[in-house]
Scaffold this motif. Structure first.
Motif, PDB file in Angstrom:
ATOM      1  N   ARG A   3       0.850  -1.189   0.000  1.00  0.00           N
ATOM      2  CA  ARG A   3       0.000   0.000   0.000  1.00  0.00           C
ATOM      3  C   ARG A   3       0.891   1.246   0.000  1.00  0.00           C
ATOM      4  O   ARG A   3       1.940   1.269   0.647  1.00  0.00           O
ATOM      5  CB  ARG A   3      -0.923  -0.008   1.218  1.00  0.00           C
ATOM      6  N   ALA A   4       0.486   2.250  -0.717  1.00  0.00           N
ATOM      7  CA  ALA A   4       1.294   3.460  -0.877  1.00  0.00           C
ATOM      8  C   ALA A   4       1.672   4.047   0.484  1.00  0.00           C
ATOM      9  O   ALA A   4       0.826   4.246   1.351  1.00  0.00           O
ATOM     10  CB  ALA A   4       0.525   4.495  -1.699  1.00  0.00           C
ATOM     11  N   GLY A   5       2.969   4.295   0.656  1.00  0.00           N
ATOM     12  CA  GLY A   5       3.464   4.959   1.855  1.00  0.00           C
ATOM     13  C   GLY A   5       3.722   4.061   3.051  1.00  0.00           C
ATOM     14  O   GLY A   5       4.267   4.527   4.059  1.00  0.00           O
ATOM     15  N   VAL A   6       3.368   2.758   2.964  1.00  0.00           N
ATOM     16  CA  VAL A   6       3.479   1.933   4.156  1.00  0.00           C
ATOM     17  C   VAL A   6       4.931   1.644   4.526  1.00  0.00           C
ATOM     18  O   VAL A   6       5.279   1.573   5.707  1.00  0.00           O
ATOM     19  CB  VAL A   6       2.679   0.619   4.005  1.00  0.00           C
ATOM     20  N   ARG A   7       5.803   1.498   3.540  1.00  0.00           N
ATOM     21  CA  ARG A   7       7.211   1.245   3.869  1.00  0.00           C
ATOM     22  C   ARG A   7       7.804   2.422   4.645  1.00  0.00           C
ATOM     23  O   ARG A   7       8.475   2.237   5.665  1.00  0.00           O
ATOM     24  CB  ARG A   7       8.020   1.004   2.584  1.00  0.00           C
ATOM     25  N   GLN A   8       7.530   3.632   4.163  1.00  0.00           N
ATOM     26  CA  GLN A   8       8.034   4.820   4.842  1.00  0.00           C
ATOM     27  C   GLN A   8       7.432   4.947   6.239  1.00  0.00           C
ATOM     28  O   GLN A   8       8.101   5.352   7.196  1.00  0.00           O
ATOM     29  CB  GLN A   8       7.724   6.073   4.010  1.00  0.00           C
ATOM     30  N   LEU A   9       6.154   4.600   6.356  1.00  0.00           N
ATOM     31  CA  LEU A   9       5.501   4.647   7.661  1.00  0.00           C
ATOM     32  C   LEU A   9       6.164   3.676   8.629  1.00  0.00           C
ATOM     33  O   LEU A   9       6.440   4.026   9.789  1.00  0.00           O
ATOM     34  CB  LEU A   9       4.019   4.308   7.496  1.00  0.00           C
TER      35      LEU A   9
ATOM     36  N   LYS B  63      -1.593   5.468   7.873  1.00  0.00           N
ATOM     37  CA  LYS B  63      -0.990   6.457   8.768  1.00  0.00           C
ATOM     38  C   LYS B  63      -2.008   6.953   9.767  1.00  0.00           C
ATOM     39  O   LYS B  63      -1.729   7.064  10.967  1.00  0.00           O
ATOM     40  CB  LYS B  63      -0.432   7.629   7.960  1.00  0.00           C
ATOM     41  N   GLY B  64      -3.225   7.232   9.294  1.00  0.00           N
ATOM     42  CA  GLY B  64      -4.278   7.662  10.198  1.00  0.00           C
ATOM     43  C   GLY B  64      -4.647   6.587  11.201  1.00  0.00           C
ATOM     44  O   GLY B  64      -4.934   6.876  12.365  1.00  0.00           O
ATOM     45  N   ALA B  65      -4.637   5.318  10.757  1.00  0.00           N
ATOM     46  CA  ALA B  65      -4.946   4.214  11.655  1.00  0.00           C
ATOM     47  C   ALA B  65      -3.916   4.108  12.770  1.00  0.00           C
ATOM     48  O   ALA B  65      -4.268   3.915  13.949  1.00  0.00           O
ATOM     49  CB  ALA B  65      -5.013   2.911  10.868  1.00  0.00           C
ATOM     50  N   VAL B  66      -2.654   4.241  12.411  1.00  0.00           N
ATOM     51  CA  VAL B  66      -1.590   4.175  13.417  1.00  0.00           C
ATOM     52  C   VAL B  66      -1.712   5.333  14.396  1.00  0.00           C
ATOM     53  O   VAL B  66      -1.644   5.147  15.622  1.00  0.00           O
ATOM     54  CB  VAL B  66      -0.210   4.178  12.739  1.00  0.00           C
ATOM     55  N   GLN B  67      -1.891   6.540  13.892  1.00  0.00           N
ATOM     56  CA  GLN B  67      -1.994   7.709  14.764  1.00  0.00           C
ATOM     57  C   GLN B  67      -3.168   7.571  15.728  1.00  0.00           C
ATOM     58  O   GLN B  67      -3.048   7.879  16.919  1.00  0.00           O
ATOM     59  CB  GLN B  67      -2.141   8.967  13.917  1.00  0.00           C
ATOM     60  N   THR B  68      -4.298   7.105  15.220  1.00  0.00           N
ATOM     61  CA  THR B  68      -5.478   6.926  16.063  1.00  0.00           C
ATOM     62  C   THR B  68      -5.236   5.882  17.136  1.00  0.00           C
ATOM     63  O   THR B  68      -5.551   6.087  18.316  1.00  0.00           O
ATOM     64  CB  THR B  68      -6.687   6.520  15.201  1.00  0.00           C
ATOM     65  N   GLY B  69      -4.667   4.754  16.742  1.00  0.00           N
ATOM     66  CA  GLY B  69      -4.426   3.682  17.697  1.00  0.00           C
ATOM     67  C   GLY B  69      -3.418   4.061  18.767  1.00  0.00           C
ATOM     68  O   GLY B  69      -3.603   3.749  19.949  1.00  0.00           O
ATOM     69  N   LEU B  70      -2.347   4.737  18.372  1.00  0.00           N
ATOM     70  CA  LEU B  70      -1.346   5.159  19.354  1.00  0.00           C
ATOM     71  C   LEU B  70      -1.951   6.130  20.353  1.00  0.00           C
ATOM     72  O   LEU B  70      -1.651   6.073  21.555  1.00  0.00           O
ATOM     73  CB  LEU B  70      -0.158   5.810  18.646  1.00  0.00           C
ATOM     74  N   ALA B  71      -2.812   7.015  19.867  1.00  0.00           N
ATOM     75  CA  ALA B  71      -3.454   7.970  20.762  1.00  0.00           C
ATOM     76  C   ALA B  71      -4.334   7.256  21.784  1.00  0.00           C
ATOM     77  O   ALA B  71      -4.364   7.625  22.969  1.00  0.00           O
ATOM     78  CB  ALA B  71      -4.286   8.972  19.953  1.00  0.00           C
ATOM     79  N   ILE B  72      -5.053   6.229  21.349  1.00  0.00           N
ATOM     80  CA  ILE B  72      -5.917   5.471  22.261  1.00  0.00           C
ATOM     81  C   ILE B  72      -5.092   4.784  23.351  1.00  0.00           C
ATOM     82  O   ILE B  72      -5.413   4.863  24.544  1.00  0.00           O
ATOM     83  CB  ILE B  72      -6.734   4.430  21.476  1.00  0.00           C
ATOM     84  N   ILE B  73      -4.028   4.113  22.946  1.00  0.00           N
ATOM     85  CA  ILE B  73      -3.216   3.374  23.923  1.00  0.00           C
ATOM     86  C   ILE B  73      -2.459   4.328  24.829  1.00  0.00           C
ATOM     87  O   ILE B  73      -2.357   4.110  26.046  1.00  0.00           O
ATOM     88  CB  ILE B  73      -2.262   2.409  23.207  1.00  0.00           C
ATOM     89  N   ASN B  74      -1.933   5.410  24.275  1.00  0.00           N
ATOM     90  CA  ASN B  74      -1.224   6.386  25.107  1.00  0.00           C
ATOM     91  C   ASN B  74      -2.149   7.014  26.122  1.00  0.00           C
ATOM     92  O   ASN B  74      -1.759   7.275  27.269  1.00  0.00           O
ATOM     93  CB  ASN B  74      -0.584   7.457  24.238  1.00  0.00           C
ATOM     94  N   SER B  75      -3.377   7.287  25.716  1.00  0.00           N
ATOM     95  CA  SER B  75      -4.356   7.872  26.654  1.00  0.00           C
ATOM     96  C   SER B  75      -4.642   6.905  27.796  1.00  0.00           C
ATOM     97  O   SER B  75      -4.671   7.307  28.969  1.00  0.00           O
ATOM     98  CB  SER B  75      -5.646   8.193  25.898  1.00  0.00           C
ATOM     99  N   ALA B  76      -4.837   5.625  27.455  1.00  0.00           N
ATOM    100  CA  ALA B  76      -5.071   4.631  28.496  1.00  0.00           C
ATOM    101  C   ALA B  76      -3.858   4.487  29.400  1.00  0.00           C
ATOM    102  O   ALA B  76      -3.979   4.316  30.610  1.00  0.00           O
ATOM    103  CB  ALA B  76      -5.419   3.287  27.845  1.00  0.00           C
ATOM    104  N   HIS B  77      -2.657   4.592  28.817  1.00  0.00           N
ATOM    105  CA  HIS B  77      -1.410   4.472  29.552  1.00  0.00           C
ATOM    106  C   HIS B  77      -1.295   5.605  30.570  1.00  0.00           C
ATOM    107  O   HIS B  77      -0.916   5.386  31.726  1.00  0.00           O
ATOM    108  CB  HIS B  77      -0.229   4.504  28.588  1.00  0.00           C
ATOM    109  N   ARG B  78      -1.659   6.821  30.154  1.00  0.00           N
ATOM    110  CA  ARG B  78      -1.584   7.970  31.078  1.00  0.00           C
ATOM    111  C   ARG B  78      -2.575   7.818  32.215  1.00  0.00           C
ATOM    112  O   ARG B  78      -2.294   8.179  33.366  1.00  0.00           O
ATOM    113  CB  ARG B  78      -1.837   9.259  30.303  1.00  0.00           C
ATOM    114  N   LEU B  79      -3.754   7.255  31.916  1.00  0.00           N
ATOM    115  CA  LEU B  79      -4.756   7.073  32.963  1.00  0.00           C
ATOM    116  C   LEU B  79      -4.308   6.033  33.997  1.00  0.00           C
ATOM    117  O   LEU B  79      -4.707   6.089  35.158  1.00  0.00           O
ATOM    118  CB  LEU B  79      -6.075   6.629  32.343  1.00  0.00           C
ATOM    119  N   GLU B  80      -3.482   5.080  33.553  1.00  0.00           N
ATOM    120  CA  GLU B  80      -3.009   4.039  34.458  1.00  0.00           C
ATOM    121  C   GLU B  80      -1.921   4.539  35.405  1.00  0.00           C
ATOM    122  O   GLU B  80      -1.690   3.940  36.445  1.00  0.00           O
ATOM    123  CB  GLU B  80      -2.459   2.855  33.660  1.00  0.00           C
ATOM    124  N   ARG B  81      -1.271   5.602  35.038  1.00  0.00           N
ATOM    125  CA  ARG B  81      -0.123   6.079  35.800  1.00  0.00           C
ATOM    126  C   ARG B  81      -0.565   6.841  37.050  1.00  0.00           C
ATOM    127  O   ARG B  81      -1.636   7.393  37.118  1.00  0.00           O
ATOM    128  CB  ARG B  81       0.761   6.972  34.927  1.00  0.00           C
TER     129      ARG B  81
END
Length: 234
Positions: A98-104, A216-234
């Motif tokens: 898929r276009a751009g996936v290697r660079q991502l 790219k949007g999928a990765v950004q969205t997913g990282l934001a979800i996990i990071n948010s949960a990670h901050r709540l756990e701290r």
């Protein structure tokens, strides 16, 4: 691979692990799937299938997909022959990323994120196809299926994460099908689906997980979800 121990500029954390799907996600092969299916389905009395029909009806287990298209329960011999012919046809087609996936993937590696690839495609074929793209070295693990196509991706995902030593809650599954979302939910991982793969956006909406139009949007969205949960756990 060396992993960063602090949150970087992109807001990622070293605990997050990305699990990529292959067909329809990293490999841009929707048209190839439709063509391979049409080259074989007529042998068991099936119709010619267009892209819209494929995306609307494709399901796991794949044998049930064939039953739906043909309009009857196919025999074991018909299934075995049709599946083998389909895979042989698909395997002969050029492997396009898929276009751009290697660079991502390269940017994610540079940011310290771990990545792997999990597919229900036959394992040896998957390794051969990935080898043609040059992205294999970016993956910590590549797993395809061994044996008959399963009824769900969930057991394979659970085994994949266990082999990597990854806590499911820190795993981000990037895929293109309802089964990717179901598998992630069953093991406790986060899933984000992109809408350009084997399942239509309308079907994916039923999964109840975030949808994006790009990897790219999928990765950004997913990282934001996990990071948010990670901050709540701290």
């Amino acid at each position: 691979m060396t992993h960063r121990t602090t949150t970087d500029a992109a807001g990622t954390t070293p605990e997050i692990h990305l699990v990529w799907d292959w067909n329809g996600t990293v490999r841009d092969d929707l048209d190839d799937h439709v063509a391979a299916l049409n080259s074989t389905l007529h042998r068991i009395g099936g119709p010619q299938v267009d892209v819209a029909t494929y995306r609307a009806l494709h399901t796991v287990p794949i044998r049930a997909f064939y039953d739906t298209l043909v309009g009857r329960t196919i025999t074991d011999e018909e299934w075995s022959r049709s599946n083998a012919e389909f895979l042989a046809d698909l395997h002969q087609r050029p492997v396009r990323l898929r276009a751009g996936v290697r660079q991502l993937m390269l940017s994610l590696r540079a940011a310290g994120l771990r990545q792997s690839l999990l597919s229900l495609a036959p394992h040896e074929r998957l390794l051969q196809e990935v080898a043609k793209t040059g992205i294999g070295g970016l993956m910590e693990r590549i797993d395809g299926r061994v044996g008959e196509p399963p009824h769900s991706k969930a057991p394979a995902l659970a085994a994949h994460l266990a082999a990597l030593g990854v806590e499911p809650g820190r795993a981000l599954v990037i895929g293109d099908s309802l089964d990717d979302a179901v598998a992630a939910h069953e093991v406790g991982a986060v899933a984000v689906l992109h809408t350009g793969g084997l399942h239509s956006a309308e079907r994916l909406a039923a999964a109840g997980v975030p949808l994006t139009d790009s990897l790219k949007g999928a990765v950004q969205t997913g990282l934001a979800i996990i990071n948010s949960a990670h901050r709540l756990e701290r």
